[in-house]
Design an enzyme around this catalytic site. Structure first.
Site, mmCIF file in Angstrom:
data_model
loop_
_atom_site.group_PDB
_atom_site.id
_atom_site.type_symbol
_atom_site.label_atom_id
_atom_site.label_comp_id
_atom_site.label_asym_id
_atom_site.label_seq_id
_atom_site.Cartn_x
_atom_site.Cartn_y
_atom_site.Cartn_z
ATOM 1 N N LYS A 155 0.862 -1.187 0.000
ATOM 2 C CA LYS A 155 0.000 0.000 0.000
ATOM 3 C C LYS A 155 0.896 1.234 0.000
ATOM 4 C CE LYS A 155 -4.128 -1.939 0.462
ATOM 5 N NZ LYS A 155 -5.271 -1.682 -0.409
ATOM 6 N N ASP A 180 -0.436 -0.366 -4.448
ATOM 7 C CA ASP A 180 -1.850 0.026 -4.448
ATOM 8 C C ASP A 180 -1.985 1.360 -3.727
ATOM 9 O OD1 ASP A 180 -4.578 0.228 -4.361
ATOM 10 O OD2 ASP A 180 -4.923 -1.554 -3.124
ATOM 11 N N GLU A 205 -1.916 -0.303 -8.879
ATOM 12 C CA GLU A 205 -3.350 -0.459 -8.598
ATOM 13 C C GLU A 205 -3.967 0.869 -8.163
ATOM 14 O OE1 GLU A 205 -4.184 -3.827 -6.151
ATOM 15 O OE2 GLU A 205 -6.177 -3.118 -5.604
ATOM 16 N N ASP A 230 -9.340 -1.055 -9.290
ATOM 17 C CA ASP A 230 -10.070 -1.686 -8.196
ATOM 18 C C ASP A 230 -11.336 -0.842 -7.970
ATOM 19 O OD1 ASP A 230 -11.040 -2.269 -5.612
ATOM 20 O OD2 ASP A 230 -9.088 -2.430 -4.678
ATOM 21 N N LYS A 254 -13.528 -7.810 -6.772
ATOM 22 C CA LYS A 254 -13.986 -8.008 -5.398
ATOM 23 C C LYS A 254 -15.498 -8.215 -5.460
ATOM 24 C CE LYS A 254 -10.520 -5.166 -3.067
ATOM 25 N NZ LYS A 254 -10.254 -3.853 -2.449
HETATM 26 MG MG MG Z 1 -7.028 -2.040 -3.996
#
Ligand code: MG
Length: 361
Positions: A155, A180, A205, A230, A254
């Site tokens: 992240k 991400d 991402e 995403d 997701k």
């Molecule tokens: Mg993500």
């Protein structure tokens, strides 16, 4: 149907550009019909930071609009059609759609992975690591690699990316690595984003805003690292549009964000048809939500390692008594029992439940 609002402490705080999670407040759904018990999890958080839904809106939509659709146990696809006129609220819808997958698989005595079709028999597993100081992050990466994870995702946040990734790449020049940003950048950050190109990342991402497509297409023309979307991909239409305008080459699927497993498979199919790739993301699910993700990630359309690590990474204790274990080769085999195949740890569920609701129809 019972809905349990549980609180599971995380082993370590999970830091992203959106904030820090210390506990996971998970909504667990238990559905009883025709002498069967089906489970599901709603993946909203307490705050509407990742998407506009939160636990309270999801509870409201489930209780006041979706639960009544369960009256004749519709198949997941029928459910998707019946609730199509309700705009948005994908996570609430997904919780019920997945509940119906578990229910109907149990009714047919079939595993979810089998019912979804085209199973590889295993899910390839990557890990998502929260932001940390470089020295701690390197330790976490080392531990993850020794456990066999097939891809490491870090992240990142604006202004903190270069040093972090450089320090990692200095130690691990070749590992499959991605980042991400959870939408933390905009096109004014082009120089910073271009500087990441030299690190040979698998993909970047969601660098730009959570509901953007067009600026991602502009960014894609400026950088060589593939873009993975995403947050921006909330429907089949947006997935198609993302590929049409070359805003992404990869989609993080997701089920919560997309309104369930049916849409998730469809988005993965759209990625495949456009020469792109798809992998299954995570929302810090308990063992219940994770079982759906692992089944989905074992589908052939999920062709890159997902964020589907076993829960021992996140929680000291899971609310299922048969949590997933990862093999040394970085794979997890989906449960073979009927439906999602989890055994709920009712004692721990009771202990960790802060509030619950019963809906009778
Ligand atoms: Mg993500």
């Amino acid at each position: 149907m019972e809905i349990h609002q549980t609180q599971l402490p995380l082993l370590t705080p999970f830091r992203t550009s959106l904030g820090v999670e210390q506990v996971r407040n998970a909504l667990i759904l238990i559905y009883k019909s025709k002498d069967l018990v089906a489970f599901s999890e709603c993946v909203t958080f307490e705050n509407p930071f990742y998407v506009s839904e939160d636990d309270t809106t999801a509870l409201h939509i489930i209780k006041d609009h979706l639960a009544k659709v369960l009256i004749d146990d519709p198949k997941p696809a029928e459910f998707v059609e019946r609730v199509a006129k309700i705009r948005g609220h994908n996570m609430a819808k997904a919780a019920i759609e997945m509940l119906l997958w578990d229910f109907h698989c149990k009714l047919e005595n079939e595993s979810l992975a089998h019912a979804l079709g085209d199973s590889k028999g295993y899910a390839e597993v990557g890990i998502a690591l929260g932001m940390d100081k470089p020295v701690l992050l390197i330790k976490n990466v080392e531990a993850a690699l020794s456990k066999g994870y097939r891809r490491i995702k870090i992240k990142i946040k604006r202004g903190k990316e270069y040093e972090l990734i450089k320090s990692l790449r200095d130690v691990y020049p070749d590992i499959p690595l991605s980042v991400d940003a959870n939408g933390d950048y905009d096109l004014n950050d082009l120089d910073a984003l271009k500087r990441l190109d030299r690190f040979g990342l698998l993909y970047f991402e969601q660098p730009l805003d959570h509901d953007d497509l067009l600026d991602h297409a502009r960014l894609a023309m400026e950088i060589s690292t593939p873009i993975c979307l995403d947050e921006s991909i909330t429907s089949l239409r947006r997935a198609r549009q993302a590929f049409d305008i070359h805003a992404a080459e990869i989609i993080n699927i997701k089920p919560g964000r997309l309104g369930g497993l049916s849409n998730s498979l469809e988005v993965a199919r759209i990625a495949r048809e456009n020469g792109g790739h798809a992998w299954v993301g995570g929302m810090l699910e308990t063992g219940v939500g994770r079982a759906f993700n692992i089944a989905l990630a074992s589908n052939k359309l999920a062709d890159l390692p997902g964020d589907t690590s076993p829960n021992e990474v996140y929680f000291a204790r899971d609310i299922v008594s048969n949590p997933f274990k990862m093999g040394k080769n970085g794979t997890i085999v989906p449960n073979s029992g009927p439906g999602i195949g989890v055994e709920l740890d009712y004692e721990y569920l009771r202990k960790s439940t802060k509030k619950s609701w019963k809906i009778i129809s």
